[in-house]
Write a protein that holds these residues in place. Structure first.
Motif, short mmCIF file in Angstrom:
data_model
loop_
_atom_site.label_atom_id
_atom_site.label_comp_id
_atom_site.label_asym_id
_atom_site.label_seq_id
_atom_site.Cartn_x
_atom_site.Cartn_y
_atom_site.Cartn_z
N ALA A 1 0.83 -1.21 0.00
CA ALA A 1 0.00 0.00 0.00
C ALA A 1 0.87 1.26 0.00
N GLN A 2 1.93 1.26 0.81
CA GLN A 2 2.83 2.41 0.84
C GLN A 2 3.50 2.61 -0.52
N PHE A 3 3.92 1.51 -1.13
CA PHE A 3 4.56 1.59 -2.44
C PHE A 3 3.61 2.18 -3.49
N LEU A 4 2.36 1.70 -3.50
CA LEU A 4 1.39 2.19 -4.49
C LEU A 4 1.03 3.65 -4.25
N VAL A 5 0.89 4.05 -2.99
CA VAL A 5 0.59 5.45 -2.69
C VAL A 5 1.76 6.34 -3.11
N GLY A 6 2.98 5.91 -2.79
CA GLY A 6 4.16 6.68 -3.18
C GLY A 6 4.28 6.78 -4.69
N LEU A 7 4.08 5.64 -5.40
CA LEU A 7 4.15 5.63 -6.85
C LEU A 7 3.09 6.54 -7.45
N LEU B 1 11.65 16.97 -9.39
CA LEU B 1 12.74 17.56 -8.61
C LEU B 1 12.19 18.54 -7.57
N LEU B 2 11.16 19.29 -7.95
CA LEU B 2 10.54 20.22 -7.00
C LEU B 2 9.90 19.47 -5.84
N SER C 1 11.52 10.19 -6.28
CA SER C 1 11.13 11.29 -7.16
C SER C 1 12.33 11.83 -7.91
N THR C 2 13.46 11.94 -7.23
CA THR C 2 14.70 12.38 -7.88
C THR C 2 15.15 11.35 -8.91
N ALA C 3 15.06 10.08 -8.55
CA ALA C 3 15.46 9.01 -9.48
C ALA C 3 14.57 9.00 -10.71
N LEU C 4 13.26 9.24 -10.52
CA LEU C 4 12.33 9.27 -11.66
C LEU C 4 12.65 10.43 -12.59
#
Length: 448
Positions: A8-14, A117-118, A380-383
C-alpha cells in the motif's frame, strides 16, 4: 498484514510521483494554450479504467495498469502516428501541441522532470524543518565502529575509530547515509590500535563495495557504536540466556534501524504486539534472530556510557532550503554516478539495476512517516533522472527529437519518429523484463 501495508505504501508513493510528474506536463500545456484531451494516473490499456470524469474538455481518470501515467495533448507526436488522422480535427491548430514553437514544446516535455525535482526538494525541506538534522556527535571523538560483512571486505576491523569520511569530520546523519558513503572513491580516515600504539590509516573503499552497501544497507558496511549493548537475551530456541551474543550491538529491530537507546525503546513500543526480530553485530558478523520477552515483557540488555552518536539540531527555513537543495543535488550526483558505472561496466547490471519489486521492499511493513517521505523524495529524484534518458516514449527521447528540430530547423519525418519510438518501446520492454527477472532472483536468493 505487514506485506499489505508495504504494498500500500509503495502504491501510494508511486501514485504521488506519477501524478506530480504528469501534472507538470498538464500545467505547462495549459499555460501555452494546448488542448489537453486526457490526464491519466496509470494506463487505461485496452480502454479499461477504474475511474474517469470530464472537466472543461479534458478526460481525467485512473487506469488499471500501475506502470506510469500520461497526458494526451491534441496534436501531440503520438497523435501523428494514430490510425485516425482527423482525431484532433475539432481542435484549432493554435491549440495543438505540434503547432507550438520548439521552445514551448521543450518546456512542456521537461515540466514533468522539473516537478519531480521540485517535489523532492519540498519533501526534503519539510523533513529538515520538522525533524531537524542529526549531527554525528562522535566523529573525531573516538567513534568506534562495528564493521559488517562488507566493512570487513573493505579492510575495516572491530574497534577501529573513524575520524573523518572523505576528509570531513563535521557530518550530519543524512550525509553519512548518502553523499559520503553511497558513491565510489570513498576514503575513511581511521585510528587503529595495534598493541599500545594508535596507528592512523586511510581506507579506500571500492565502488563495487559501495554499490553493494547501497543495495544491502549501511549496517552491512559498518554501524556506529550506539549507547547500549546487549548483555544477554532470551531466544525462542531454549528460553535460556544466550551468552554467545554477550556485548553484541543491536542495530535493527524488526527490520527498522536502531541508532540509540531512545530509538530502541520507541521501536519496542511500536512492536508491543509483534514478535521481536533483533539484528545484531557480533564479532564482525550480522545476525538476525527471534527474541523472547520475559513475563514482564522485557528482554535483557545493558547500557554503557559512550558519547551520544547523534546530536539533534533544529534548522531554520533558510537552512532547510540549503540542506534540501544539497540533498537533491547529491542524490542526482549519486544516481548519475551509478548510471555511468553501469555503462562503463564498473558495476554489473544485476547489482546496479533495481526494479519495482525490490523498490517496494524498501518500504516498511508498518507505516513510518519519516521513512515513507524519505523514500518518496529519493524515488522522485530518481524518476526525474530516468526521464532524461533519450529513449522514446520517455520525456528524454521526445526532448532529444525536439533539440534536433531546434538545431536543423526542420521537423523529423513521420517514418523516423515511428522507428525511433518503436526502438525505444522495445528497449524499455526488454530492460523492464530483465529488471523484473533480476528482482525476483535477488529476492529468491535472500529468502533461501
Amino acid at each position: 498484514m505487514s506485506i499489505l501495508i508495504m504494498i500500500a505504501q509503495f502504491l501510494v508513493g508511486l501514485s504521488l510521483l506519477v501524478f506530480i510528474h504528469e501534472l507538470g506536463h498538464f500545467l505547462a500545456a495549459k499555460a501555452f494554450g494546448i488542448r489537453v484531451k486526457k490526464f491519466y494516473l496509470f494506463f487505461d490499456t485496452f480502454s479499461k479504467r477504474l475511474f474517469r470524469f470530464n472537466y472543461k474538455g479534458t478526460e481525467f481518470g485512473i487506469g488499471w495498469l500501475p506502470l506510469g501515467g500520461y497526458v494526451r495533448m491534441a496534436g501531440s507526436i503520438a497523435t501523428a502516428d494514430d490510425s485516425d488522422p482527423d482525431e484532433d480535427a475539432d481542435v484549432p491548430p493554435a491549440h495543438r501541441y505540434g503547432h507550438k514553437p520548439v521552445w514551448q514544446r521543450l518546456i512542456v516535455m521537461s515540466a514533468g522532470i522539473f516537478m519531480n525535482l521540485l517535489l523532492a526538494l519540498l519533501v526534503y525541506c519539510g523533513m529538515f524543518l520538522y525533524y531537524g538534522r542529526n549531527q554525528v556527535a562522535v566523529f573525531g571523538k573516538n567513534a568506534i565502529i562495528l564493521p559488517g560483512q562488507l566493512g570487513l571486505q573493505a579492510g575495516l576491523q572491530p574497534g577501529d575509530e573513524v575520524t573523518s569520511i572523505n576528509a570531513d569530520s563535521a557530518l550530519y546523519e543524512d550525509e553519512l547515509l548518502s553523499t559520503h558513503l553511497m558513491h565510489g572513491n570513498t576514503v575513511l580516515s581511521i585510528v587503529r590500535r595495534q598493541g599500545k600504539e594508535r596507528v592512523h590509516l586511510h581506507v579506500a573503499v571500492s565502488p563495487k563495495i559501495m554499490q553493494l552497501v547501497a543495495d544491502k544497507g549501511l549496517t552491512q558496511f559498518f554501524s556506529l557504536k550506539a549507547g547500549f549493548q546487549v548483555d544477554s537475551f532470551f531466544t525462542n530456541v531454549d528460553l535460556r540466556r544466550n551468552q554467545a551474543f554477550k556485548k553484541a550491538h543491536i542495530i535493527a529491530l524488526n527490520g527498522d534501524s536502531v541508532r540509540s537507546y531512545n530509538d530502541f525503546i520507541i521501536r519496542l513500543k511500536e512492536n508491543e504486539q509483534r514478535q521481536l526480530y533483533l539484528t545484531v553485530i557480533h564479532d564482525g558478523k550480522t545476525s538476525t534472530m527471534l527474541a523472547h520477552r520475559d513475563k514482564d515483557g522485557h528482554i535483557g540488555f545493558s547500557l554503557n556510557t559512550n558519547l551520544p552518536v547523534f546530536k539533534p539540531e533544529r534548522v531554520s527555513i533558510g537552512q532547510s532550503l540549503s540542506a534540501g537543495s544539497t540533498k537533491v543535488w547529491s542524490t542526482i550526483a549519486q544516481n548519475s554516478k551509478g548510471l555511468s558505472q553501469l555503462v562503463s561496466g564498473e558495476v554489473k547490471a544485476k547489482d546496479g539495476l533495481v526494479g519495482p519489486v525490490r523498490i517496494a521492499t524498501l518500504f516498511s511493513g508498518h507505516f513510518e512517516a519519516k521513512r515513507f517521505w524519505g523514500l518518496v523524495a529519493l524515488l522522485s529524484t530518481a524518476l526525474a533522472l530516468l526521464n532524461v534518458i533519450p529513449l522514446a516514449p520517455m520525456d528524454g527521447g521526445v526532448m532529444a527529437v525536439l533539440l534536433y528540430e531546434a538545431v536543423t530547423r526542420k521537423p523529423v519525418s513521420r517514418t523516423f519518429w515511428a522507428f525511433f519510438y518503436l526502438a525505444g518501446v522495445v528497449a524499455i520492454m526488454l530492460l523492464s523484463g530483465y529488471v523484473l527477472f533480476n528482482d525476483i532472483r535477488a529476492l529468491h536468493q535472500v529468502s533461501s
